[in-house]
Design a protein around this motif. Structure first.
Motif, PDB file in Angstrom:
ATOM      1  N   GLU A 145     -55.901  24.473 -59.088  1.00 35.85           N
ATOM      2  CA  GLU A 145     -55.020  24.489 -57.926  1.00 35.85           C
ATOM      3  C   GLU A 145     -54.419  23.098 -57.703  1.00 35.85           C
ATOM      4  O   GLU A 145     -55.074  22.085 -57.915  1.00 35.85           O
ATOM      5  N   TRP A 146     -53.172  23.087 -57.269  1.00 38.57           N
ATOM      6  CA  TRP A 146     -52.472  21.850 -56.921  1.00 38.57           C
ATOM      7  C   TRP A 146     -51.611  22.140 -55.711  1.00 38.57           C
ATOM      8  O   TRP A 146     -50.992  23.202 -55.617  1.00 38.57           O
ATOM      9  N   GLU A 147     -51.579  21.191 -54.781  1.00 37.21           N
ATOM     10  CA  GLU A 147     -50.754  21.371 -53.585  1.00 37.21           C
ATOM     11  C   GLU A 147     -50.165  20.032 -53.176  1.00 37.21           C
ATOM     12  O   GLU A 147     -50.821  18.996 -53.288  1.00 37.21           O
ATOM     13  N   ALA A 148     -48.912  20.063 -52.711  1.00 33.06           N
ATOM     14  CA  ALA A 148     -48.226  18.852 -52.259  1.00 33.06           C
ATOM     15  C   ALA A 148     -47.210  19.223 -51.189  1.00 33.06           C
ATOM     16  O   ALA A 148     -46.814  20.380 -51.058  1.00 33.06           O
ATOM     17  N   ASN A 149     -46.775  18.226 -50.464  1.00 35.39           N
ATOM     18  CA  ASN A 149     -45.719  18.389 -49.466  1.00 35.39           C
ATOM     19  C   ASN A 149     -44.410  18.669 -50.212  1.00 35.39           C
ATOM     20  O   ASN A 149     -44.031  17.924 -51.107  1.00 35.39           O
ATOM     21  N   THR A 150     -43.706  19.718 -49.827  1.00 35.58           N
ATOM     22  CA  THR A 150     -42.483  20.128 -50.523  1.00 35.58           C
ATOM     23  C   THR A 150     -41.441  19.020 -50.554  1.00 35.58           C
ATOM     24  O   THR A 150     -40.719  18.869 -51.544  1.00 35.58           O
ATOM     25  N   TYR A 151     -41.372  18.237 -49.515  1.00 37.66           N
ATOM     26  CA  TYR A 151     -40.372  17.174 -49.461  1.00 37.66           C
ATOM     27  C   TYR A 151     -40.549  16.171 -50.609  1.00 37.66           C
ATOM     28  O   TYR A 151     -39.577  15.621 -51.111  1.00 37.66           O
ATOM     29  N   TRP A 152     -41.794  15.939 -51.024  1.00 31.90           N
ATOM     30  CA  TRP A 152     -42.069  14.934 -52.056  1.00 31.90           C
ATOM     31  C   TRP A 152     -42.231  15.515 -53.455  1.00 31.90           C
ATOM     32  O   TRP A 152     -42.400  14.764 -54.414  1.00 31.90           O
ATOM     33  N   VAL A 153     -42.186  16.821 -53.603  1.00 28.91           N
ATOM     34  CA  VAL A 153     -42.346  17.438 -54.928  1.00 28.91           C
ATOM     35  C   VAL A 153     -41.092  17.197 -55.752  1.00 28.91           C
ATOM     36  O   VAL A 153     -39.975  17.428 -55.298  1.00 28.91           O
ATOM     37  N   GLU A 154     -41.303  16.737 -56.965  1.00 32.32           N
ATOM     38  CA  GLU A 154     -40.192  16.425 -57.855  1.00 32.32           C
ATOM     39  C   GLU A 154     -40.372  17.171 -59.184  1.00 32.32           C
ATOM     40  O   GLU A 154     -41.286  16.862 -59.940  1.00 32.32           O
ATOM     41  N   PRO A 155     -39.522  18.163 -59.474  1.00 30.73           N
ATOM     42  CA  PRO A 155     -39.606  18.818 -60.784  1.00 30.73           C
ATOM     43  C   PRO A 155     -39.021  17.904 -61.850  1.00 30.73           C
ATOM     44  O   PRO A 155     -38.038  17.205 -61.605  1.00 30.73           O
ATOM     45  N   GLN A 156     -39.649  17.887 -63.002  1.00 33.24           N
ATOM     46  CA  GLN A 156     -39.170  17.048 -64.103  1.00 33.24           C
ATOM     47  C   GLN A 156     -39.104  17.872 -65.379  1.00 33.24           C
ATOM     48  O   GLN A 156     -39.976  18.690 -65.642  1.00 33.24           O
ATOM     49  N   LEU A 157     -38.059  17.608 -66.154  1.00 34.23           N
ATOM     50  CA  LEU A 157     -37.873  18.258 -67.449  1.00 34.23           C
ATOM     51  C   LEU A 157     -37.966  17.170 -68.511  1.00 34.23           C
ATOM     52  O   LEU A 157     -37.196  16.220 -68.494  1.00 34.23           O
ATOM     53  N   TYR A 159     -40.479  20.367 -71.743  1.00 39.77           N
ATOM     54  CA  TYR A 159     -41.706  20.532 -70.975  1.00 39.77           C
ATOM     55  C   TYR A 159     -41.393  20.359 -69.491  1.00 39.77           C
ATOM     56  O   TYR A 159     -40.750  19.404 -69.100  1.00 39.77           O
ATOM     57  N   VAL A 160     -41.833  21.280 -68.652  1.00 40.54           N
ATOM     58  CA  VAL A 160     -41.549  21.233 -67.215  1.00 40.54           C
ATOM     59  C   VAL A 160     -42.812  20.831 -66.458  1.00 40.54           C
ATOM     60  O   VAL A 160     -43.886  21.400 -66.691  1.00 40.54           O
ATOM     61  N   THR A 161     -42.660  19.846 -65.572  1.00 40.44           N
ATOM     62  CA  THR A 161     -43.781  19.417 -64.742  1.00 40.44           C
ATOM     63  C   THR A 161     -43.336  19.320 -63.284  1.00 40.44           C
ATOM     64  O   THR A 161     -42.149  19.222 -62.992  1.00 40.44           O
ATOM     65  N   LEU A 162     -44.302  19.354 -62.404  1.00 33.91           N
ATOM     66  CA  LEU A 162     -44.083  19.116 -60.982  1.00 33.91           C
ATOM     67  C   LEU A 162     -44.891  17.879 -60.613  1.00 33.91           C
ATOM     68  O   LEU A 162     -46.069  17.773 -60.951  1.00 33.91           O
ATOM     69  N   LYS A 163     -44.247  16.955 -59.923  1.00 33.31           N
ATOM     70  CA  LYS A 163     -44.900  15.708 -59.557  1.00 33.31           C
ATOM     71  C   LYS A 163     -44.958  15.606 -58.042  1.00 33.31           C
ATOM     72  O   LYS A 163     -43.960  15.826 -57.360  1.00 33.31           O
ATOM     73  N   GLY A 164     -46.138  15.297 -57.522  1.00 32.81           N
ATOM     74  CA  GLY A 164     -46.311  15.144 -56.089  1.00 32.81           C
ATOM     75  C   GLY A 164     -47.772  14.979 -55.750  1.00 32.81           C
ATOM     76  O   GLY A 164     -48.647  15.370 -56.528  1.00 32.81           O
ATOM     77  N   ALA A 165     -48.050  14.388 -54.589  1.00 28.96           N
ATOM     78  CA  ALA A 165     -49.422  14.162 -54.119  1.00 28.96           C
ATOM     79  C   ALA A 165     -50.231  13.352 -55.130  1.00 28.96           C
ATOM     80  O   ALA A 165     -51.426  13.582 -55.311  1.00 28.96           O
ATOM     81  N   GLY A 166     -49.562  12.431 -55.822  1.00 30.46           N
ATOM     82  CA  GLY A 166     -50.258  11.562 -56.758  1.00 30.46           C
ATOM     83  C   GLY A 166     -50.637  12.200 -58.077  1.00 30.46           C
ATOM     84  O   GLY A 166     -51.360  11.599 -58.874  1.00 30.46           O
ATOM     85  N   ARG A 167     -50.150  13.402 -58.361  1.00 30.09           N
ATOM     86  CA  ARG A 167     -50.479  14.093 -59.614  1.00 30.09           C
ATOM     87  C   ARG A 167     -49.222  14.685 -60.225  1.00 30.09           C
ATOM     88  O   ARG A 167     -48.239  14.950 -59.535  1.00 30.09           O
ATOM     89  N   GLU A 168     -49.291  14.909 -61.512  1.00 26.20           N
ATOM     90  CA  GLU A 168     -48.218  15.604 -62.221  1.00 26.20           C
ATOM     91  C   GLU A 168     -48.854  16.774 -62.952  1.00 26.20           C
ATOM     92  O   GLU A 168     -49.798  16.596 -63.725  1.00 26.20           O
ATOM     93  N   VAL A 169     -48.357  17.983 -62.672  1.00 23.75           N
ATOM     94  CA  VAL A 169     -48.941  19.191 -63.269  1.00 23.75           C
ATOM     95  C   VAL A 169     -47.884  19.930 -64.074  1.00 23.75           C
ATOM     96  O   VAL A 169     -46.706  19.915 -63.739  1.00 23.75           O
ATOM     97  N   GLU A 170     -48.322  20.567 -65.136  1.00 28.24           N
ATOM     98  CA  GLU A 170     -47.392  21.355 -65.960  1.00 28.24           C
ATOM     99  C   GLU A 170     -47.216  22.729 -65.354  1.00 28.24           C
ATOM    100  O   GLU A 170     -48.091  23.237 -64.655  1.00 28.24           O
ATOM    101  N   ILE A 171     -46.089  23.314 -65.663  1.00 28.12           N
ATOM    102  CA  ILE A 171     -45.836  24.689 -65.238  1.00 28.12           C
ATOM    103  C   ILE A 171     -45.041  25.396 -66.334  1.00 28.12           C
ATOM    104  O   ILE A 171     -44.089  24.842 -66.872  1.00 28.12           O
ATOM    105  N   GLY A 172     -45.477  26.578 -66.702  1.00 24.20           N
ATOM    106  CA  GLY A 172     -44.753  27.408 -67.660  1.00 24.20           C
ATOM    107  C   GLY A 172     -44.719  26.889 -69.074  1.00 24.20           C
ATOM    108  O   GLY A 172     -43.780  27.186 -69.811  1.00 24.20           O
ATOM    109  N   ALA A 173     -45.729  26.153 -69.523  1.00 23.63           N
ATOM    110  CA  ALA A 173     -45.728  25.624 -70.888  1.00 23.63           C
ATOM    111  C   ALA A 173     -45.751  26.752 -71.927  1.00 23.63           C
ATOM    112  O   ALA A 173     -45.325  26.555 -73.064  1.00 23.63           O
TER     113      ALA A 173
END
Length: 169
Positions: free
Chosen positions: A105-117, A127-141
């Protein structure tokens, strides 16, 4: 595409993405594959009917059928992944259910979430990742390259929309 978006309307606007690996082999296709492999692998053995040589080769052919059965079942089990991304104006939450049933599980404030390609340098191209709350998580690899590109565009659009809802609420 092996992912879908669902949305609810304001005031509790929520966008939810469900993503899973593509499974192209149906139960019927599995049965046809095993039966077809068995039939084609047994063709050379027909000429050996009634000989002792048949009993020497038969275990190897049956081991090959068992190996194919095991490999296809293991592949199906390993692809039992589900990622659920929930976006609201306050928070973005990613829940990944792995093949063994454990969850991440990962959770962050939507305002600070940054999708990266990441076009290169990741485990897969684009590769798609979401960055926020001090972590970067992959999605849809596990998605195809084109699906990851489309997913990135969807993420950017929907996160911007969620941020705009926050500003007007």
């Amino acid at each position: 595409m092996p992912h879908t978006w669902t949305e609810t309307s304001p005031p509790d606007a929520r966008m939810e993405l469900r993503a899973w690996p593509h499974n192209s082999l149906s139960a019927q296709g599995f049965a046809v594959m095993i039966l077809g492999f068995f039939l084609f692998a047994s063709i050379p053995l027909y000429g050996l009917l009634g000989t002792v040589l048949l009993w020497g080769l038969l275990p190897f052919m049956l081991a090959a059928v068992a190996g194919l059965y095991y490999a296809l079942r293991r592949n199906e089990r390993d692809r039992q992944i589900l990622e659920v991304l929930t976006i609201t104006h306050n928070s973005t939450r990613l829940l990944r259910t792995n093949p063994k049933g454990d969850t991440q599980e990962w959770e962050a404030n939507t305002y600070w979430v940054e999708p990266q390609l990441h076009p290169s340098g990741g485990p897969v191209p684009f590769y798609v990742t979401l960055k926020g709350a001090g972590r970067e998580v992959e999605i849809g690899a596990f998605l195809s390259e084109d699906e990851r590109k489309a997913l990135y565009g969807d993420l950017v659009e929907r996160l911007n929309r969620a941020r705009n809802q926050r500003e007007f609420s």
